[in-house]
Design a protein around this motif. Structure first.
Motif, PDB file in Angstrom:
ATOM      1  N   PHE A  24       0.849  -1.200   0.000  1.00  8.37           N
ATOM      2  CA  PHE A  24       0.000   0.000   0.000  1.00  8.37           C
ATOM      3  C   PHE A  24       0.883   1.249   0.000  1.00  8.37           C
ATOM      4  O   PHE A  24       2.049   1.205   0.374  1.00  8.37           O
ATOM      5  CB  PHE A  24      -0.900   0.002   1.235  1.00  8.37           C
ATOM      6  N   ASP A  25       0.290   2.386  -0.357  1.00  4.75           N
ATOM      7  CA  ASP A  25       1.089   3.612  -0.459  1.00  4.75           C
ATOM      8  C   ASP A  25       1.114   4.404   0.842  1.00  4.75           C
ATOM      9  O   ASP A  25       2.094   5.075   1.159  1.00  4.75           O
ATOM     10  CB  ASP A  25       0.557   4.491  -1.592  1.00  4.75           C
ATOM     11  N   SER A  26      -0.013   4.379   1.588  1.00  2.63           N
ATOM     12  CA  SER A  26      -0.068   5.085   2.870  1.00  2.63           C
ATOM     13  C   SER A  26      -1.345   4.638   3.587  1.00  2.63           C
ATOM     14  O   SER A  26      -2.202   3.988   2.974  1.00  2.63           O
ATOM     15  CB  SER A  26      -0.113   6.604   2.664  1.00  2.63           C
ATOM     16  N   GLY A  27      -1.450   4.970   4.865  1.00  2.00           N
ATOM     17  CA  GLY A  27      -2.695   4.693   5.572  1.00  2.00           C
ATOM     18  C   GLY A  27      -2.509   3.896   6.841  1.00  2.00           C
ATOM     19  O   GLY A  27      -1.414   3.845   7.415  1.00  2.00           O
ATOM     20  N   ALA A  28      -3.576   3.266   7.293  1.00  2.00           N
ATOM     21  CA  ALA A  28      -3.609   2.583   8.580  1.00  2.00           C
ATOM     22  C   ALA A  28      -3.013   1.178   8.464  1.00  2.00           C
ATOM     23  O   ALA A  28      -3.727   0.167   8.449  1.00  2.00           O
ATOM     24  CB  ALA A  28      -5.058   2.520   9.073  1.00  2.00           C
ATOM     25  N   TYR A  29      -1.693   1.115   8.334  1.00  2.00           N
ATOM     26  CA  TYR A  29      -0.969  -0.156   8.209  1.00  2.00           C
ATOM     27  C   TYR A  29       0.206  -0.122   9.186  1.00  2.00           C
ATOM     28  O   TYR A  29       1.365   0.067   8.798  1.00  2.00           O
ATOM     29  CB  TYR A  29      -0.489  -0.369   6.768  1.00  2.00           C
ATOM     30  N   THR A  30      -0.117  -0.261  10.458  1.00  2.00           N
ATOM     31  CA  THR A  30       0.873  -0.096  11.523  1.00  2.00           C
ATOM     32  C   THR A  30       2.102  -0.977  11.314  1.00  2.00           C
ATOM     33  O   THR A  30       1.971  -2.173  11.079  1.00  2.00           O
ATOM     34  CB  THR A  30       0.217  -0.429  12.886  1.00  2.00           C
ATOM     35  N   GLY A  31       3.257  -0.345  11.398  1.00  2.00           N
ATOM     36  CA  GLY A  31       4.521  -1.083  11.291  1.00  2.00           C
ATOM     37  C   GLY A  31       5.030  -1.210   9.877  1.00  2.00           C
ATOM     38  O   GLY A  31       6.171  -1.624   9.675  1.00  2.00           O
ATOM     39  N   ASP A  32       4.214  -0.885   8.892  1.00  2.00           N
ATOM     40  CA  ASP A  32       4.643  -1.054   7.503  1.00  2.00           C
ATOM     41  C   ASP A  32       5.342   0.201   6.973  1.00  2.00           C
ATOM     42  O   ASP A  32       5.178   1.289   7.515  1.00  2.00           O
ATOM     43  CB  ASP A  32       3.452  -1.400   6.611  1.00  2.00           C
ATOM     44  N   ILE A  33       6.090   0.021   5.908  1.00  2.00           N
ATOM     45  CA  ILE A  33       6.877   1.111   5.319  1.00  2.00           C
ATOM     46  C   ILE A  33       6.489   1.255   3.855  1.00  2.00           C
ATOM     47  O   ILE A  33       6.554   0.279   3.092  1.00  2.00           O
ATOM     48  CB  ILE A  33       8.396   0.797   5.432  1.00  2.00           C
ATOM     49  N   SER A  34       6.110   2.463   3.467  1.00  2.00           N
ATOM     50  CA  SER A  34       5.715   2.716   2.080  1.00  2.00           C
ATOM     51  C   SER A  34       6.938   2.854   1.175  1.00  2.00           C
ATOM     52  O   SER A  34       7.965   3.414   1.586  1.00  2.00           O
ATOM     53  CB  SER A  34       4.919   4.024   2.024  1.00  2.00           C
ATOM     54  N   GLY A  35       6.780   2.402  -0.054  1.00  2.00           N
ATOM     55  CA  GLY A  35       7.825   2.606  -1.055  1.00  2.00           C
ATOM     56  C   GLY A  35       8.131   4.085  -1.247  1.00  2.00           C
ATOM     57  O   GLY A  35       9.256   4.455  -1.585  1.00  2.00           O
ATOM     58  N   GLN A  36       7.134   4.913  -0.995  1.00  2.00           N
ATOM     59  CA  GLN A  36       7.338   6.357  -1.119  1.00  2.00           C
ATOM     60  C   GLN A  36       8.417   6.837  -0.148  1.00  2.00           C
ATOM     61  O   GLN A  36       9.256   7.673  -0.477  1.00  2.00           O
ATOM     62  CB  GLN A  36       6.012   7.071  -0.830  1.00  2.00           C
ATOM     63  N   PHE A  37       8.391   6.273   1.073  1.00  3.75           N
ATOM     64  CA  PHE A  37       9.381   6.683   2.092  1.00  3.75           C
ATOM     65  C   PHE A  37      10.787   6.223   1.679  1.00  3.75           C
ATOM     66  O   PHE A  37      11.774   6.925   1.905  1.00  3.75           O
ATOM     67  CB  PHE A  37       9.045   6.091   3.467  1.00  3.75           C
ATOM     68  N   LEU A  38      10.850   5.043   1.100  1.00  7.69           N
ATOM     69  CA  LEU A  38      12.153   4.511   0.680  1.00  7.69           C
ATOM     70  C   LEU A  38      12.715   5.347  -0.474  1.00  7.69           C
ATOM     71  O   LEU A  38      13.911   5.663  -0.497  1.00  7.69           O
ATOM     72  CB  LEU A  38      12.001   3.044   0.254  1.00  7.69           C
ATOM     73  N   ALA A  39      11.851   5.703  -1.399  1.00  4.44           N
ATOM     74  CA  ALA A  39      12.299   6.523  -2.530  1.00  4.44           C
ATOM     75  C   ALA A  39      12.807   7.874  -2.029  1.00  4.44           C
ATOM     76  O   ALA A  39      13.839   8.380  -2.479  1.00  4.44           O
ATOM     77  CB  ALA A  39      11.151   6.703  -3.527  1.00  4.44           C
ATOM     78  N   LYS A  40      12.106   8.432  -1.048  1.00  7.24           N
ATOM     79  CA  LYS A  40      12.490   9.736  -0.499  1.00  7.24           C
ATOM     80  C   LYS A  40      13.858   9.667   0.198  1.00  7.24           C
ATOM     81  O   LYS A  40      14.580  10.664   0.278  1.00  7.24           O
ATOM     82  CB  LYS A  40      11.404  10.157   0.508  1.00  7.24           C
ATOM     83  N   LEU A  41      14.218   8.476   0.692  1.00  5.88           N
ATOM     84  CA  LEU A  41      15.528   8.287   1.334  1.00  5.88           C
ATOM     85  C   LEU A  41      16.624   7.932   0.327  1.00  5.88           C
ATOM     86  O   LEU A  41      17.737   7.578   0.718  1.00  5.88           O
ATOM     87  CB  LEU A  41      15.444   7.171   2.389  1.00  5.88           C
ATOM     88  N   GLY A  42      16.289   8.019  -0.946  1.00  9.93           N
ATOM     89  CA  GLY A  42      17.309   7.775  -1.970  1.00  9.93           C
ATOM     90  C   GLY A  42      17.554   6.306  -2.278  1.00  9.93           C
ATOM     91  O   GLY A  42      18.560   5.974  -2.911  1.00  9.93           O
ATOM     92  N   CYS A  43      16.654   5.426  -1.842  1.00  8.19           N
ATOM     93  CA  CYS A  43      16.829   3.996  -2.157  1.00  8.19           C
ATOM     94  C   CYS A  43      16.689   3.789  -3.664  1.00  8.19           C
ATOM     95  O   CYS A  43      15.803   4.368  -4.294  1.00  8.19           O
ATOM     96  CB  CYS A  43      15.760   3.147  -1.465  1.00  8.19           C
TER      97      CYS A  43
END
Ligand SMILES: O=C(CO)COP(=O)(O)O
Length: 270
Positions: A84-103
Protein backbone atom coordinates in the motif's frame (compact mmCIF):
# COMPACT_ATOMS: atom_id res chain seq x y z
CA UNK A 1 34.33 -16.22 -18.03
CA UNK A 2 31.33 -17.40 -19.96
CA UNK A 3 29.26 -14.34 -19.03
CA UNK A 4 31.74 -11.89 -20.48
CA UNK A 5 33.11 -11.16 -23.92
CA UNK A 6 36.39 -9.29 -24.22
CA UNK A 7 36.05 -8.28 -20.59
CA UNK A 8 32.55 -6.89 -21.10
CA UNK A 9 29.60 -8.40 -19.25
CA UNK A 10 26.26 -8.93 -20.96
CA UNK A 11 24.66 -7.19 -17.96
CA UNK A 12 26.33 -5.11 -15.23
CA UNK A 13 27.00 -7.52 -12.35
CA UNK A 14 25.30 -6.62 -9.08
CA UNK A 15 26.82 -7.63 -5.76
CA UNK A 16 24.16 -7.09 -3.10
CA UNK A 17 24.49 -7.37 0.67
CA UNK A 18 21.36 -8.21 2.66
CA UNK A 19 22.17 -7.29 6.25
CA UNK A 20 18.88 -8.78 7.52
CA UNK A 21 18.16 -7.81 11.17
CA UNK A 22 21.79 -6.98 11.95
CA UNK A 23 23.60 -3.67 12.50
CA UNK A 24 22.04 -0.78 14.40
CA UNK A 25 22.31 2.68 12.86
CA UNK A 26 25.71 3.35 14.45
CA UNK A 27 27.19 -0.01 13.42
CA UNK A 28 25.79 0.51 9.92
CA UNK A 29 27.90 3.62 9.38
CA UNK A 30 31.09 1.87 10.52
CA UNK A 31 30.43 -1.10 8.25
CA UNK A 32 29.64 1.04 5.20
CA UNK A 33 32.66 3.28 5.77
CA UNK A 34 34.95 0.25 6.03
CA UNK A 35 33.46 -1.23 2.89
CA UNK A 36 33.89 2.03 0.98
CA UNK A 37 37.51 2.47 2.15
CA UNK A 38 38.39 -1.11 1.26
CA UNK A 39 36.92 -0.81 -2.23
CA UNK A 40 38.47 2.61 -2.73
CA UNK A 41 41.90 1.26 -1.76
CA UNK A 42 41.43 -1.55 -4.26
CA UNK A 43 40.45 1.05 -6.91
CA UNK A 44 37.17 -0.76 -7.48
CA UNK A 45 35.34 0.29 -10.65
CA UNK A 46 31.74 0.70 -9.44
CA UNK A 47 30.56 1.28 -13.01
CA UNK A 48 31.80 -2.17 -13.95
CA UNK A 49 30.51 -4.11 -10.92
CA UNK A 50 27.65 -2.47 -9.04
CA UNK A 51 27.47 -2.67 -5.24
CA UNK A 52 24.27 -2.41 -3.19
CA UNK A 53 23.48 -2.87 0.49
CA UNK A 54 20.16 -3.59 2.19
CA UNK A 55 20.32 -2.33 5.79
CA UNK A 56 17.45 -2.39 8.30
CA UNK A 57 14.95 0.48 7.89
CA UNK A 58 16.27 2.34 10.94
CA UNK A 59 19.71 2.60 9.31
CA UNK A 60 18.60 4.05 6.00
CA UNK A 61 18.67 7.73 6.95
CA UNK A 62 22.24 7.40 8.24
CA UNK A 63 23.26 5.46 5.14
CA UNK A 64 21.72 8.14 2.92
CA UNK A 65 23.62 10.89 4.76
CA UNK A 66 26.93 9.03 4.50
CA UNK A 67 26.49 8.11 0.84
CA UNK A 68 25.49 11.68 -0.08
CA UNK A 69 28.09 13.37 2.18
CA UNK A 70 31.03 11.24 1.00
CA UNK A 71 29.71 10.80 -2.53
CA UNK A 72 29.93 7.00 -2.23
CA UNK A 73 29.03 5.07 -5.40
CA UNK A 74 27.13 2.45 -3.37
CA UNK A 75 23.43 1.84 -3.96
CA UNK A 76 21.11 0.90 -1.11
CA UNK A 77 17.59 -0.27 -0.55
CA UNK A 78 15.01 -1.47 1.94
CA UNK A 79 14.50 -5.12 2.88
CA UNK A 80 10.74 -4.93 2.35
CA UNK A 81 7.97 -2.47 1.49
CA UNK A 82 4.22 -2.30 1.91
CA UNK A 83 1.96 -3.12 -1.00
CA UNK A 84 0.00 0.00 0.00
CA UNK A 85 1.09 3.61 -0.46
CA UNK A 86 -0.07 5.09 2.87
CA UNK A 87 -2.69 4.69 5.57
CA UNK A 88 -3.61 2.58 8.58
CA UNK A 89 -0.97 -0.16 8.21
CA UNK A 90 0.87 -0.10 11.52
CA UNK A 91 4.52 -1.08 11.29
CA UNK A 92 4.64 -1.05 7.50
CA UNK A 93 6.88 1.11 5.32
CA UNK A 94 5.72 2.72 2.08
CA UNK A 95 7.83 2.61 -1.06
CA UNK A 96 7.34 6.36 -1.12
CA UNK A 97 9.38 6.68 2.09
CA UNK A 98 12.15 4.51 0.68
CA UNK A 99 12.30 6.52 -2.53
CA UNK A 100 12.49 9.74 -0.50
CA UNK A 101 15.53 8.29 1.33
CA UNK A 102 17.31 7.77 -1.97
CA UNK A 103 16.83 4.00 -2.16
CA UNK A 104 17.41 2.58 -5.63
CA UNK A 105 16.26 -0.95 -4.78
CA UNK A 106 13.94 -2.86 -2.47
CA UNK A 107 13.92 -6.57 -1.64
CA UNK A 108 10.60 -8.28 -2.33
CA UNK A 109 9.69 -11.80 -1.26
CA UNK A 110 12.80 -12.85 0.60
CA UNK A 111 12.22 -16.40 1.85
CA UNK A 112 12.28 -15.09 5.43
CA UNK A 113 9.34 -12.81 4.55
CA UNK A 114 7.53 -15.69 2.87
CA UNK A 115 8.03 -18.07 5.80
CA UNK A 116 8.23 -15.92 8.96
CA UNK A 117 5.63 -13.39 7.79
CA UNK A 118 3.54 -15.66 5.58
CA UNK A 119 3.72 -13.38 2.55
CA UNK A 120 1.85 -14.95 -0.37
CA UNK A 121 2.58 -14.59 -4.07
CA UNK A 122 -0.51 -12.40 -4.35
CA UNK A 123 0.91 -9.97 -1.77
CA UNK A 124 4.35 -10.14 -3.37
CA UNK A 125 2.91 -9.33 -6.79
CA UNK A 126 1.29 -6.24 -5.22
CA UNK A 127 4.60 -5.32 -3.53
CA UNK A 128 6.51 -5.69 -6.81
CA UNK A 129 4.05 -3.30 -8.47
CA UNK A 130 4.22 -0.91 -5.49
CA UNK A 131 8.01 -0.76 -5.88
CA UNK A 132 7.71 0.29 -9.52
CA UNK A 133 4.97 2.79 -8.64
CA UNK A 134 7.47 4.58 -6.39
CA UNK A 135 10.41 4.43 -8.79
CA UNK A 136 12.21 1.63 -6.93
CA UNK A 137 13.73 -1.42 -8.60
CA UNK A 138 12.36 -4.57 -6.97
CA UNK A 139 14.89 -7.28 -6.20
CA UNK A 140 12.49 -10.20 -6.21
CA UNK A 141 13.60 -13.36 -4.39
CA UNK A 142 12.38 -16.80 -5.43
CA UNK A 143 13.51 -20.32 -4.59
CA UNK A 144 12.57 -23.71 -3.21
CA UNK A 145 12.86 -25.40 0.17
CA UNK A 146 14.71 -28.64 0.84
CA UNK A 147 11.68 -30.93 0.37
CA UNK A 148 10.95 -29.51 -3.05
CA UNK A 149 14.60 -29.82 -4.05
CA UNK A 150 14.64 -33.45 -2.90
CA UNK A 151 11.46 -34.15 -4.85
CA UNK A 152 13.19 -32.76 -7.97
CA UNK A 153 10.45 -30.22 -8.70
CA UNK A 154 12.55 -27.14 -7.83
CA UNK A 155 12.45 -25.61 -11.31
CA UNK A 156 8.66 -25.82 -11.66
CA UNK A 157 8.20 -24.59 -8.09
CA UNK A 158 10.47 -21.57 -8.54
CA UNK A 159 9.02 -20.64 -11.94
CA UNK A 160 5.49 -20.80 -10.51
CA UNK A 161 6.54 -18.29 -7.82
CA UNK A 162 8.13 -16.09 -10.46
CA UNK A 163 5.07 -16.13 -12.76
CA UNK A 164 2.76 -15.19 -9.89
CA UNK A 165 5.03 -12.44 -8.57
CA UNK A 166 5.63 -10.68 -11.92
CA UNK A 167 2.08 -10.98 -13.25
CA UNK A 168 0.90 -7.78 -14.93
CA UNK A 169 4.31 -6.10 -15.23
CA UNK A 170 5.20 -4.43 -18.52
CA UNK A 171 8.14 -5.64 -20.62
CA UNK A 172 10.02 -2.44 -19.68
CA UNK A 173 9.50 -3.11 -15.98
CA UNK A 174 10.55 -6.74 -16.37
CA UNK A 175 13.79 -5.62 -18.04
CA UNK A 176 14.63 -3.45 -15.01
CA UNK A 177 13.62 -6.07 -12.46
CA UNK A 178 16.30 -8.02 -10.59
CA UNK A 179 15.46 -11.61 -9.65
CA UNK A 180 17.44 -13.50 -7.01
CA UNK A 181 17.32 -17.28 -6.93
CA UNK A 182 17.79 -18.24 -3.31
CA UNK A 183 17.27 -21.93 -2.55
CA UNK A 184 16.03 -21.87 1.05
CA UNK A 185 18.12 -24.93 2.00
CA UNK A 186 21.30 -22.98 1.11
CA UNK A 187 20.55 -19.86 3.17
CA UNK A 188 22.72 -19.47 6.26
CA UNK A 189 23.43 -23.20 6.28
CA UNK A 190 26.84 -23.28 4.64
CA UNK A 191 25.24 -25.46 1.93
CA UNK A 192 25.86 -23.75 -1.40
CA UNK A 193 24.03 -24.73 -4.54
CA UNK A 194 26.78 -25.51 -7.02
CA UNK A 195 27.51 -23.05 -9.83
CA UNK A 196 25.74 -25.47 -12.19
CA UNK A 197 22.61 -25.46 -9.97
CA UNK A 198 22.61 -21.65 -9.98
CA UNK A 199 23.03 -21.65 -13.77
CA UNK A 200 20.30 -24.27 -14.29
CA UNK A 201 17.77 -22.16 -12.39
CA UNK A 202 18.88 -18.80 -13.78
CA UNK A 203 18.66 -20.15 -17.35
CA UNK A 204 15.15 -21.47 -16.60
CA UNK A 205 14.15 -18.09 -15.13
CA UNK A 206 15.47 -16.25 -18.18
CA UNK A 207 13.62 -18.62 -20.51
CA UNK A 208 10.41 -18.04 -18.54
CA UNK A 209 10.88 -14.26 -18.65
CA UNK A 210 11.47 -14.55 -22.41
CA UNK A 211 8.14 -16.35 -22.80
CA UNK A 212 6.36 -13.79 -20.64
CA UNK A 213 7.97 -10.52 -21.74
CA UNK A 214 9.94 -11.20 -24.93
CA UNK A 215 13.58 -11.76 -25.68
CA UNK A 216 14.69 -8.14 -25.57
CA UNK A 217 13.23 -7.60 -22.12
CA UNK A 218 14.52 -10.88 -20.67
CA UNK A 219 18.02 -10.19 -21.98
CA UNK A 220 18.10 -7.14 -19.71
CA UNK A 221 16.84 -8.70 -16.49
CA UNK A 222 19.61 -9.31 -14.00
CA UNK A 223 19.52 -12.67 -12.23
CA UNK A 224 21.36 -13.20 -8.94
CA UNK A 225 22.15 -16.26 -6.86
CA UNK A 226 21.94 -16.16 -3.06
CA UNK A 227 22.71 -18.72 -0.35
CA UNK A 228 25.98 -19.08 1.59
CA UNK A 229 27.97 -17.00 -0.90
CA UNK A 230 31.52 -16.27 0.33
CA UNK A 231 34.66 -14.86 -1.28
CA UNK A 232 35.84 -18.43 -1.87
CA UNK A 233 32.85 -19.51 -4.01
CA UNK A 234 31.65 -16.24 -5.59
CA UNK A 235 33.88 -16.24 -8.67
CA UNK A 236 32.80 -19.70 -9.80
CA UNK A 237 29.11 -18.86 -9.37
CA UNK A 238 29.51 -15.53 -11.17
CA UNK A 239 31.32 -17.22 -14.07
CA UNK A 240 28.01 -18.84 -15.12
CA UNK A 241 26.41 -17.29 -18.21
CA UNK A 242 23.00 -16.45 -16.72
CA UNK A 243 24.18 -15.45 -13.24
CA UNK A 244 24.58 -11.66 -13.12
CA UNK A 245 25.29 -11.19 -9.46
CA UNK A 246 24.95 -12.50 -5.94
CA UNK A 247 22.76 -11.68 -2.94
CA UNK A 248 24.91 -12.14 0.14
CA UNK A 249 23.66 -12.51 3.70
CA UNK A 250 26.12 -13.38 6.49
CA UNK A 251 29.28 -12.57 4.52
CA UNK A 252 28.02 -9.03 3.80
CA UNK A 253 28.38 -8.15 7.51
CA UNK A 254 32.18 -8.34 7.23
CA UNK A 255 33.52 -5.43 5.17
CA UNK A 256 36.70 -7.21 4.04
CA UNK A 257 34.85 -10.40 3.08
CA UNK A 258 32.11 -8.54 1.22
CA UNK A 259 34.66 -6.35 -0.57
CA UNK A 260 36.45 -9.50 -1.63
CA UNK A 261 33.20 -10.83 -3.14
CA UNK A 262 32.73 -7.52 -4.95
CA UNK A 263 36.28 -7.98 -6.31
CA UNK A 264 35.46 -11.48 -7.61
CA UNK A 265 37.20 -10.78 -10.89
CA UNK A 266 40.51 -10.69 -9.07
CA UNK A 267 40.00 -14.31 -7.90
CA UNK A 268 40.54 -17.18 -10.28
CA UNK A 269 37.23 -19.03 -10.78
CA UNK A 270 37.68 -22.37 -8.99
O1 LIG B 1 19.35 -14.96 2.42
C1 LIG B 1 20.42 -14.65 1.92
C2 LIG B 1 20.59 -13.34 1.26
O2 LIG B 1 19.38 -12.70 1.09
C3 LIG B 1 21.59 -15.55 1.97
O3 LIG B 1 22.06 -15.56 3.27
P1 LIG B 1 23.49 -16.25 3.58
O4 LIG B 1 24.47 -15.64 2.60
O5 LIG B 1 23.76 -15.89 5.01
O6 LIG B 1 23.30 -17.72 3.33
Amino acid sequence: MTSSTNGTFDRTPLIAGNWKMNMDHVQAITLLQKLAWTLDDAKHDFGRVEVAVFPPFTDLRGVQTLVAGDDLPVAYGGQDLSQFDSGAYTGDISGQFLAKLGCRYVLVGHSERRTVHGETDEVLNAKTKAAFRHGLVPLLCVGEGLEVRQAGTHVEHTLAQLRADVEGLTAEQAAQLVVAYEPVWAIGTGEVAGPEDAQEMCAAIRAELTTLFGQESAAGTRLLYGGSVKSGNAAAILAEADVDGVLVGGASLDAAEFASIVRFESHAAA
